[in-house]
Design a protein around this motif. Sequence first.
Motif, short mmCIF file in Angstrom:
data_model
loop_
_atom_site.label_atom_id
_atom_site.label_comp_id
_atom_site.label_asym_id
_atom_site.label_seq_id
_atom_site.Cartn_x
_atom_site.Cartn_y
_atom_site.Cartn_z
N GLY A 98 0.84 -1.20 0.00
CA GLY A 98 0.00 0.00 0.00
C GLY A 98 0.87 1.24 0.00
N PRO A 99 0.25 2.41 -0.04
CA PRO A 99 1.03 3.64 -0.04
C PRO A 99 1.75 3.84 1.29
N VAL A 100 2.95 4.41 1.22
CA VAL A 100 3.73 4.70 2.41
C VAL A 100 4.30 6.11 2.30
N ASN A 101 4.69 6.65 3.44
CA ASN A 101 5.30 7.98 3.48
C ASN A 101 6.82 7.82 3.31
N GLN A 102 7.39 8.51 2.35
CA GLN A 102 8.82 8.36 2.05
C GLN A 102 9.70 8.70 3.25
N GLU A 103 9.26 9.66 4.07
CA GLU A 103 10.06 10.06 5.23
C GLU A 103 10.14 8.95 6.29
N ASP A 104 9.22 7.99 6.25
CA ASP A 104 9.20 6.90 7.23
C ASP A 104 10.10 5.73 6.85
N ILE A 105 10.63 5.71 5.63
CA ILE A 105 11.48 4.61 5.18
C ILE A 105 12.91 4.84 5.68
N HIS A 106 13.49 3.80 6.24
CA HIS A 106 14.85 3.89 6.77
C HIS A 106 15.72 2.82 6.13
N ALA A 107 16.96 3.19 5.79
CA ALA A 107 17.90 2.24 5.18
C ALA A 107 19.20 2.26 5.97
N SER A 108 19.82 1.09 6.08
CA SER A 108 21.12 1.00 6.75
C SER A 108 22.00 0.01 5.99
N TYR A 109 23.30 0.15 6.19
CA TYR A 109 24.27 -0.73 5.54
C TYR A 109 25.26 -1.18 6.61
N GLU A 115 19.92 -2.93 4.27
CA GLU A 115 18.61 -3.23 4.84
C GLU A 115 17.72 -2.01 4.74
N VAL A 116 16.51 -2.20 4.18
CA VAL A 116 15.54 -1.13 4.04
C VAL A 116 14.31 -1.53 4.84
N ARG A 117 13.84 -0.62 5.71
CA ARG A 117 12.66 -0.88 6.54
C ARG A 117 11.55 0.09 6.14
N VAL A 118 10.41 -0.49 5.76
CA VAL A 118 9.26 0.30 5.32
C VAL A 118 8.11 0.03 6.28
N PRO A 119 7.69 1.05 7.07
CA PRO A 119 6.55 0.83 7.97
C PRO A 119 5.27 0.60 7.17
N LEU A 120 4.48 -0.38 7.59
CA LEU A 120 3.24 -0.72 6.90
C LEU A 120 2.05 -0.24 7.71
N ALA A 121 0.98 0.09 7.00
CA ALA A 121 -0.26 0.47 7.68
C ALA A 121 -0.80 -0.75 8.40
N GLU A 122 -1.46 -0.51 9.52
CA GLU A 122 -2.01 -1.63 10.27
C GLU A 122 -3.15 -2.27 9.50
N GLU A 123 -3.19 -3.58 9.52
CA GLU A 123 -4.24 -4.32 8.84
C GLU A 123 -5.46 -4.38 9.76
N PRO A 124 -6.67 -4.42 9.20
CA PRO A 124 -7.85 -4.51 10.04
C PRO A 124 -7.86 -5.80 10.85
N ALA A 125 -8.60 -5.79 11.94
CA ALA A 125 -8.68 -6.96 12.81
C ALA A 125 -9.21 -8.16 12.02
#
Length: 163
Positions: A98-109, A115-125
């Motif tokens: 789904g859509p994500v905010n670019q500022e929330d993506i973090h990358a490390s080496y 390693e790239v970490r992309v926060p995901l929206a919470e899925e419905p119950a």
Amino acid sequence: MTNIFRRAGVDIPEPFRRFLEGDLDAWLRVEEYRESGSLVVRAEAPGIDPDNDVDITLAGSQLQITVRREEKSEHREREGYRSEFRFGTFSRTVSLPGPVNQEDIHASYTDGVLEVRVPLAEEPAAGGHKIRVSRGAGASSSGTDETSRTMGQDPEGQSFGGP
């Protein structure tokens, strides 16, 4: 496989030949998994400078990772000199759920692993959310009750189409 084409007198383009032979080194191999509400994408990329050799871009719900690698070695021996080099660009596009905010993506080496970490929206119950269904649409602007109209009439009561 290449010999078959050569015997037939067919010269195939290099990328297609590499694909048929299973030489897919131009594709960045990645590992994807979910952890703590994030999508984690890891790629093995040893010997690179992450500041200069890595591009990570977000276009809609597509995450593009591109790595440039250049490797050189010189061997000076008593009876000769040998220089070898290898370089290339490797990339991979990962579809995000789904859509994500670019500022929330973090990358490390670290230790040759990007390693790239992309926060995901919470899925419905799991049970979901019940949607209420209402009966009828109420009175229309012309004062005619929606349920009194018959098939083949527009909101003003004019007949259209039909047999």
